[in-house]
Write a protein that holds these residues in place. Structure first.
Motif, PDB file in Angstrom:
ATOM      1  N   LEU A   5     -22.270  49.802   5.249  1.00 51.52           N
ATOM      2  CA  LEU A   5     -23.197  50.285   4.230  1.00 51.52           C
ATOM      3  C   LEU A   5     -24.245  49.400   3.551  1.00 51.52           C
ATOM      4  O   LEU A   5     -25.346  49.418   3.588  1.00 51.52           O
ATOM      5  CB  LEU A   5     -22.416  51.325   3.258  1.00 51.52           C
ATOM      6  CG  LEU A   5     -22.231  52.887   3.533  1.00 51.52           C
ATOM      7  CD1 LEU A   5     -21.440  53.580   2.537  1.00 51.52           C
ATOM      8  CD2 LEU A   5     -23.494  53.555   4.133  1.00 51.52           C
ATOM      9  N   PRO A   6     -23.484  48.233   3.087  1.00 53.10           N
ATOM     10  CA  PRO A   6     -24.325  47.375   2.205  1.00 53.10           C
ATOM     11  C   PRO A   6     -25.509  46.578   3.435  1.00 53.10           C
ATOM     12  O   PRO A   6     -26.622  46.684   2.955  1.00 53.10           O
ATOM     13  CB  PRO A   6     -23.407  46.069   2.040  1.00 53.10           C
ATOM     14  CG  PRO A   6     -22.172  46.690   1.843  1.00 53.10           C
ATOM     15  CD  PRO A   6     -22.186  47.957   2.881  1.00 53.10           C
ATOM     16  N   ALA A   7     -25.007  46.335   4.758  1.00 53.05           N
ATOM     17  CA  ALA A   7     -26.260  45.950   5.587  1.00 53.05           C
ATOM     18  C   ALA A   7     -27.175  46.944   6.102  1.00 53.05           C
ATOM     19  O   ALA A   7     -28.303  46.764   6.067  1.00 53.05           O
ATOM     20  CB  ALA A   7     -25.617  45.423   6.856  1.00 53.05           C
ATOM     21  N   LEU A   8     -26.845  48.327   5.949  1.00 51.17           N
ATOM     22  CA  LEU A   8     -27.628  49.373   6.267  1.00 51.17           C
ATOM     23  C   LEU A   8     -28.425  49.466   5.100  1.00 51.17           C
ATOM     24  O   LEU A   8     -29.651  49.836   5.373  1.00 51.17           O
ATOM     25  CB  LEU A   8     -26.918  50.409   6.555  1.00 51.17           C
ATOM     26  CG  LEU A   8     -27.694  51.718   7.384  1.00 51.17           C
ATOM     27  CD1 LEU A   8     -28.066  51.188   8.831  1.00 51.17           C
ATOM     28  CD2 LEU A   8     -26.934  52.987   7.712  1.00 51.17           C
ATOM     29  N   ARG A 220     -21.347  54.596  -3.361  1.00 47.16           N
ATOM     30  CA  ARG A 220     -22.588  54.393  -4.245  1.00 47.16           C
ATOM     31  C   ARG A 220     -22.531  52.862  -4.622  1.00 47.16           C
ATOM     32  O   ARG A 220     -23.682  52.188  -4.612  1.00 47.16           O
ATOM     33  CB  ARG A 220     -22.495  54.952  -5.535  1.00 47.16           C
ATOM     34  CG  ARG A 220     -23.483  55.109  -6.301  1.00 47.16           C
ATOM     35  CD  ARG A 220     -23.687  56.256  -7.263  1.00 47.16           C
ATOM     36  NE  ARG A 220     -22.669  55.870  -8.397  1.00 47.16           N
ATOM     37  CZ  ARG A 220     -22.339  56.791  -9.292  1.00 47.16           C
ATOM     38  NH1 ARG A 220     -22.745  58.289  -9.075  1.00 47.16           N
ATOM     39  NH2 ARG A 220     -21.618  56.292 -10.341  1.00 47.16           N
ATOM     40  N   ALA A 221     -21.328  52.217  -4.838  1.00 43.97           N
ATOM     41  CA  ALA A 221     -21.266  50.588  -5.042  1.00 43.97           C
ATOM     42  C   ALA A 221     -21.844  49.908  -3.883  1.00 43.97           C
ATOM     43  O   ALA A 221     -22.419  48.835  -3.897  1.00 43.97           O
ATOM     44  CB  ALA A 221     -19.922  50.374  -5.639  1.00 43.97           C
ATOM     45  N   ALA A 222     -21.181  50.444  -2.619  1.00 44.20           N
ATOM     46  CA  ALA A 222     -21.671  49.806  -1.515  1.00 44.20           C
ATOM     47  C   ALA A 222     -23.076  49.675  -1.181  1.00 44.20           C
ATOM     48  O   ALA A 222     -23.811  48.849  -0.541  1.00 44.20           O
ATOM     49  CB  ALA A 222     -20.867  50.296  -0.148  1.00 44.20           C
ATOM     50  N   ILE A 223     -23.728  50.951  -1.333  1.00 45.11           N
ATOM     51  CA  ILE A 223     -25.346  50.875  -1.237  1.00 45.11           C
ATOM     52  C   ILE A 223     -25.852  50.070  -2.079  1.00 45.11           C
ATOM     53  O   ILE A 223     -26.869  49.298  -1.912  1.00 45.11           O
ATOM     54  CB  ILE A 223     -25.574  52.284  -1.262  1.00 45.11           C
ATOM     55  CG1 ILE A 223     -25.066  53.189  -0.010  1.00 45.11           C
ATOM     56  CG2 ILE A 223     -27.156  52.559  -1.162  1.00 45.11           C
ATOM     57  CD1 ILE A 223     -25.394  54.696  -0.268  1.00 45.11           C
ATOM     58  N   ARG A 224     -25.412  50.071  -3.674  1.00 43.74           N
ATOM     59  CA  ARG A 224     -26.332  49.335  -4.539  1.00 43.74           C
ATOM     60  C   ARG A 224     -26.069  47.928  -4.171  1.00 43.74           C
ATOM     61  O   ARG A 224     -27.049  47.072  -4.201  1.00 43.74           O
ATOM     62  CB  ARG A 224     -25.514  49.622  -5.928  1.00 43.74           C
ATOM     63  CG  ARG A 224     -26.074  48.730  -7.055  1.00 43.74           C
ATOM     64  CD  ARG A 224     -25.456  49.077  -8.585  1.00 43.74           C
ATOM     65  NE  ARG A 224     -24.179  48.714  -8.417  1.00 43.74           N
ATOM     66  CZ  ARG A 224     -23.020  49.568  -8.336  1.00 43.74           C
ATOM     67  NH1 ARG A 224     -23.397  50.929  -8.439  1.00 43.74           N
ATOM     68  NH2 ARG A 224     -21.874  49.021  -8.372  1.00 43.74           N
TER      69      ARG A 224
END
Length: 426
Positions: A5-8, A220-224
């Motif tokens: 998720l963070p990379a995306l 949500r934290a990963a996306i942030r």
């Protein structure tokens, strides 16, 4: 999925940034489907003393629009078309269309109605689109601006306007929520839609209510984290990725070559003016939106800038310089060298109220060999005959910008190189 998720999200930030930056700028418009005219050169950073601008924000959700462009009598002009994704998809003006009065029918995506047979049709890729008209400064320019008009093909109807994020979305995910709504409102080309599917795990294609108010905290934290990473990467690219210097000048000919799908009148669908793959195009598009929103292709105009002299010393008004253009920049639309101060990139006040020297400068002196020598200094020249070739400089640091309109092939092939500025003894 947490690891992906963070990379995306970081990739989605760079991908969606141009669209949201464009819509934010469009949202400041006081009126849609009408031109707002600039009547004088503004006191703003990088203001262009050669041209007056007229800008229209279009909403074609109510159907096609008529664009009428006046006869300019040979004066340089261009109407640039920019879609919601910041792609330049059409140019109407001196470089591409005759100078006589012309009428264009602008039709929205998916339009299946009858087209007026006498009109030239321009197919607009997104319902929201920006028109940027530029007219050469001079007598009668305001009349030309007033004669540039937009009219509805059908009676007035309510327009869709701009999408807004759903209430209740956490602040850190407002970017994605706004992007989710905007992707639905302004779908790109089929090829781009296929590319976008990679972002499905972020919830960008969830229909109906937003997925973000109820998203689990870990997700949500990963996306942030990813959005922060994408924002930092874009800021780094915006401050470090520049064209290589040639004689002290920067002149990137390919900053706006990221449109790969829509080519209406005035655009060039050729390998020289399109980037080789979508990943590269998306990156270049994001940097352009961050640094020069609504800039145009180099084949319409170029604007190289110089900050240092021949010896690599930063330009400043306590010294005098010459720039010998041998020959002057080849072009169909003319050229001019404008002066900007160091800290604010603003035009420089001076006793002659003169901000540029160029092909249209009255009395510009040409050397016997056809070259033009421009004097760049703070003090007024002693020789009155040198005044037309004098570009007044501030006392502090400064940087000139050379603008070339409808540049010739030698410039576009990067075969014409500007000389360095040379410090002179006063």
């Amino acid at each position: 999925m947490r690891d992906d998720l963070p990379a995306l999200a970081a990739e989605a930030y760079g991908y969606g940034y141009p669209l949201l930056q464009d819509l934010q700028a469009v949202g400041t418009a006081s009126v849609f489907n009408a031109f707002v005219h600039q009547r004088s050169v503004p006191d703003t950073p990088n203001a262009n003393p050669d041209l007056l601008y007229s800008i229209a924000q279009l909403d074609l959700s109510g159907g096609p629009l008529w664009l009428r462009v006046p006869d300019t009598g040979g004066r340089y002009h261009v109407v640039q078309f920019v879609d919601a994704w910041t792609d330049n998809f059409a140019y109407v003006g001196s470089r591409t269309t005759p100078d006589e009065e012309r009428e264009f029918l602008l039709v929205p995506p998916g339009w299946a109605g009858r087209e007026a047979p006498a009109a030239e049709v321009i197919r607009v890729p997104t319902m929201i689109t920006t028109l940027i008209a530029r007219f050469g400064v001079g007598p009668g320019v305001h009349a030309l601006q007033d004669a540039l008009t937009i009219d509805r093909m059908y009676p007035r109807v309510s327009l869709d306007g701009l999408p807004h994020p759903q209430a209740g979305v956490p602040d850190e995910l407002i970017f994605l929520e706004t992007l989710r709504r905007s992707l639905a409102a302004f779908p790109p080309s089929p090829a781009e839609r296929r590319f976008q599917r990679r972002f499905a795990p972020l919830g960008l294609f969830d229909g109906g209510n937003s997925p973000y108010p109820t998203m689990p905290r870990e997700q949500r934290a990963a996306i942030r984290e990813g959005l922060d990473r994408g924002r930092e990467a874009l800021e780094e690219a915006a401050t470090t990725e520049h064209a290589a210097l040639v004689n002290g000048w920067t002149n990137d000919l390919h900053t706006f070559d990221y449109n790969l799908d829509y080519f209406e009148v005035g655009t060039v669908d050729a390998p020289q003016w399109t980037l080789p793959d979508r990943d590269t195009a998306h990156h270049v598009r994001a940097v352009a939106a961050r640094t020069r929103l609504w800039g145009h292709h180099a084949y319409e105009a170029v604007d190289p800038t110089v900050h240092k002299d021949r010896d690599g010393v930063r330009l400043a008004g306590d010294r005098a310089y010459t720039l010998r253009l041998d020959p002057p920049p080849p072009s169909a639309g003319g050229w001019s060298l404008a002066m900007y101060d160091g800290p604010g990139s603003r035009l420089v006040p001076n006793e002659l109220d003169k901000h540029s020297v160029g092909a249209g400068t009255p009395g510009l002196r040409t050397d016997p060999d056809g070259s033009v020598t421009i004097l760049i200094q703070h003090d007024r020249p002693d020789d009155p005959a040198a005044l037309p070739n004098w570009l007044p400089a501030p006392w502090g640091e400064f940087h000139p910008v050379l603008r070339v309109y409808a540049p010739a092939d030698a410039i576009l092939r990067d075969e014409y190189h500007l000389p360095p500025l040379v410090e002179t003894v006063r």
